[in-house]
Design a protein around this motif. Structure first.
Motif, PDB file in Angstrom:
ATOM      1  N   PHE A  13      10.872   6.865   4.841  1.00  0.00           N
ATOM      2  CA  PHE A  13      10.360   6.721   3.484  1.00  0.00           C
ATOM      3  C   PHE A  13      10.461   5.250   3.080  1.00  0.00           C
ATOM      4  O   PHE A  13      11.163   4.893   2.154  1.00  0.00           O
ATOM      5  N   SER A  14       9.758   4.410   3.804  1.00  0.00           N
ATOM      6  CA  SER A  14       9.879   2.970   3.595  1.00  0.00           C
ATOM      7  C   SER A  14       9.375   2.531   2.226  1.00  0.00           C
ATOM      8  O   SER A  14       9.770   1.490   1.738  1.00  0.00           O
ATOM      9  N   GLU A  15       8.502   3.307   1.598  1.00  0.00           N
ATOM     10  CA  GLU A  15       7.980   2.904   0.298  1.00  0.00           C
ATOM     11  C   GLU A  15       8.858   3.359  -0.864  1.00  0.00           C
ATOM     12  O   GLU A  15       8.611   2.971  -1.998  1.00  0.00           O
ATOM     13  N   ALA A  16       9.878   4.160  -0.616  1.00  0.00           N
ATOM     14  CA  ALA A  16      10.763   4.631  -1.681  1.00  0.00           C
ATOM     15  C   ALA A  16      11.579   3.479  -2.240  1.00  0.00           C
ATOM     16  O   ALA A  16      12.086   2.638  -1.501  1.00  0.00           O
ATOM     17  N   ASN A  27       6.844   7.557  -9.296  1.00  0.00           N
ATOM     18  CA  ASN A  27       6.101   8.613  -8.606  1.00  0.00           C
ATOM     19  C   ASN A  27       7.035   9.289  -7.610  1.00  0.00           C
ATOM     20  O   ASN A  27       7.734   8.614  -6.851  1.00  0.00           O
ATOM     21  N   ILE A  28       7.022  10.607  -7.579  1.00  0.00           N
ATOM     22  CA  ILE A  28       7.896  11.361  -6.675  1.00  0.00           C
ATOM     23  C   ILE A  28       7.257  11.424  -5.298  1.00  0.00           C
ATOM     24  O   ILE A  28       6.113  11.844  -5.145  1.00  0.00           O
ATOM     25  N   ILE A  29       8.024  11.007  -4.285  1.00  0.00           N
ATOM     26  CA  ILE A  29       7.563  11.017  -2.904  1.00  0.00           C
ATOM     27  C   ILE A  29       8.094  12.242  -2.167  1.00  0.00           C
ATOM     28  O   ILE A  29       7.386  12.873  -1.396  1.00  0.00           O
ATOM     29  N   SER A  30       9.355  12.583  -2.425  1.00  0.00           N
ATOM     30  CA  SER A  30      10.007  13.671  -1.698  1.00  0.00           C
ATOM     31  C   SER A  30      10.978  14.397  -2.618  1.00  0.00           C
ATOM     32  O   SER A  30      11.658  13.767  -3.430  1.00  0.00           O
ATOM     33  N   VAL A  31      11.043  15.717  -2.483  1.00  0.00           N
ATOM     34  CA  VAL A  31      11.969  16.546  -3.252  1.00  0.00           C
ATOM     35  C   VAL A  31      12.794  17.359  -2.264  1.00  0.00           C
ATOM     36  O   VAL A  31      12.244  17.978  -1.361  1.00  0.00           O
ATOM     37  N   ILE A  91      19.108  18.706  -7.077  1.00  0.00           N
ATOM     38  CA  ILE A  91      17.839  18.271  -6.494  1.00  0.00           C
ATOM     39  C   ILE A  91      17.960  16.765  -6.238  1.00  0.00           C
ATOM     40  O   ILE A  91      18.455  16.022  -7.088  1.00  0.00           O
ATOM     41  N   GLU A  92      17.518  16.350  -5.056  1.00  0.00           N
ATOM     42  CA  GLU A  92      17.476  14.935  -4.721  1.00  0.00           C
ATOM     43  C   GLU A  92      16.010  14.535  -4.587  1.00  0.00           C
ATOM     44  O   GLU A  92      15.259  15.172  -3.855  1.00  0.00           O
ATOM     45  N   VAL A  93      15.623  13.497  -5.298  1.00  0.00           N
ATOM     46  CA  VAL A  93      14.230  13.083  -5.358  1.00  0.00           C
ATOM     47  C   VAL A  93      14.127  11.616  -4.939  1.00  0.00           C
ATOM     48  O   VAL A  93      14.831  10.769  -5.486  1.00  0.00           O
ATOM     49  N   LEU A  94      13.277  11.336  -3.958  1.00  0.00           N
ATOM     50  CA  LEU A  94      12.959   9.958  -3.591  1.00  0.00           C
ATOM     51  C   LEU A  94      11.706   9.552  -4.347  1.00  0.00           C
ATOM     52  O   LEU A  94      10.727  10.307  -4.380  1.00  0.00           O
ATOM     53  N   THR A  95      11.755   8.387  -4.959  1.00  0.00           N
ATOM     54  CA  THR A  95      10.646   7.953  -5.805  1.00  0.00           C
ATOM     55  C   THR A  95      10.211   6.532  -5.471  1.00  0.00           C
ATOM     56  O   THR A  95      10.948   5.771  -4.853  1.00  0.00           O
ATOM     57  N   THR A 112       5.927  16.983  -5.866  1.00  0.00           N
ATOM     58  CA  THR A 112       5.433  15.605  -5.778  1.00  0.00           C
ATOM     59  C   THR A 112       4.281  15.354  -6.749  1.00  0.00           C
ATOM     60  O   THR A 112       3.843  14.216  -6.897  1.00  0.00           O
ATOM     61  N   ASP A 113       3.786  16.384  -7.417  1.00  0.00           N
ATOM     62  CA  ASP A 113       2.757  16.215  -8.445  1.00  0.00           C
ATOM     63  C   ASP A 113       3.348  15.684  -9.748  1.00  0.00           C
ATOM     64  O   ASP A 113       2.625  15.162 -10.594  1.00  0.00           O
ATOM     65  N   HIS A 114       4.658  15.835  -9.924  1.00  0.00           N
ATOM     66  CA  HIS A 114       5.329  15.363 -11.129  1.00  0.00           C
ATOM     67  C   HIS A 114       5.762  13.919 -10.940  1.00  0.00           C
ATOM     68  O   HIS A 114       5.667  13.366  -9.843  1.00  0.00           O
ATOM     69  N   PHE A 115       6.252  13.316 -12.015  1.00  0.00           N
ATOM     70  CA  PHE A 115       6.852  11.988 -11.922  1.00  0.00           C
ATOM     71  C   PHE A 115       7.990  11.891 -12.912  1.00  0.00           C
ATOM     72  O   PHE A 115       8.164  12.743 -13.773  1.00  0.00           O
ATOM     73  N   LEU A 116       8.826  10.873 -12.742  1.00  0.00           N
ATOM     74  CA  LEU A 116       9.990  10.671 -13.598  1.00  0.00           C
ATOM     75  C   LEU A 116       9.780   9.436 -14.461  1.00  0.00           C
ATOM     76  O   LEU A 116       9.171   8.456 -14.018  1.00  0.00           O
ATOM     77  N   ILE A 117      10.310   9.491 -15.672  1.00  0.00           N
ATOM     78  CA  ILE A 117      10.359   8.322 -16.539  1.00  0.00           C
ATOM     79  C   ILE A 117      11.829   8.089 -16.864  1.00  0.00           C
ATOM     80  O   ILE A 117      12.496   8.958 -17.416  1.00  0.00           O
TER      81      ILE A 117
END
Length: 113
Positions: free
Chosen positions: A54-57, A85-89, A99-103, A73-78
């Motif tokens: 996940f080099s872009e995280a 932008n969510i890359i991985s859940v 839940i661990e989220v890579l963004t 991954t359709d959602h995003f965090l503020i």
């Protein structure tokens, strides 16, 4: 993970297409949940070395599972006024507690020179 480490706040947001009274559609952000989060920025730790695929995280977030809400991954965090932008859940250890989220930090394109 304890509440002591979860010292940040974030909104889980979904973008929806809404039709106005004249029939035109526009996108609108809807906050699905506001949660306490643990945020870890990208750095040279062993954890980030293992996430090389996940080099872009740019950031990792952990938060408690929310009953009735499936984060995708359709959602995003503020968080702190920044959009991610969510890359991985991932369900941490498969227990259904965290839940661990890579963004990836979303850069605004308007007004950028």
């Amino acid at each position: 993970m304890s509440f002591g480490k979860m010292n940040g706040f974030a909104d889980i947001v979904e973008t929806r297409q809404v039709k106005d009274s004249e029939g035109f559609t526009h996108s609108e952000d809807e906050v699905l949940a506001s949660v306490r989060v643990y945020r870890e920025g990208r750095h040279g730790s062993q954890r980030w070395a293992n996430l090389a695929s996940f080099s872009e995280a740019t950031d990792l977030f952990r938060f408690r599972c929310i009953p009735g809400l499936t984060v995708t991954t359709d959602h995003f965090l503020i968080c702190d006024g920044e959009r991610f932008n969510i890359i991985s859940v991932e369900n941490v250890k498969g227990r259904g507690m965290y839940i661990e989220v890579l963004t990836k930090r979303s850069e605004p394109t308007i007004g950028k020179s």
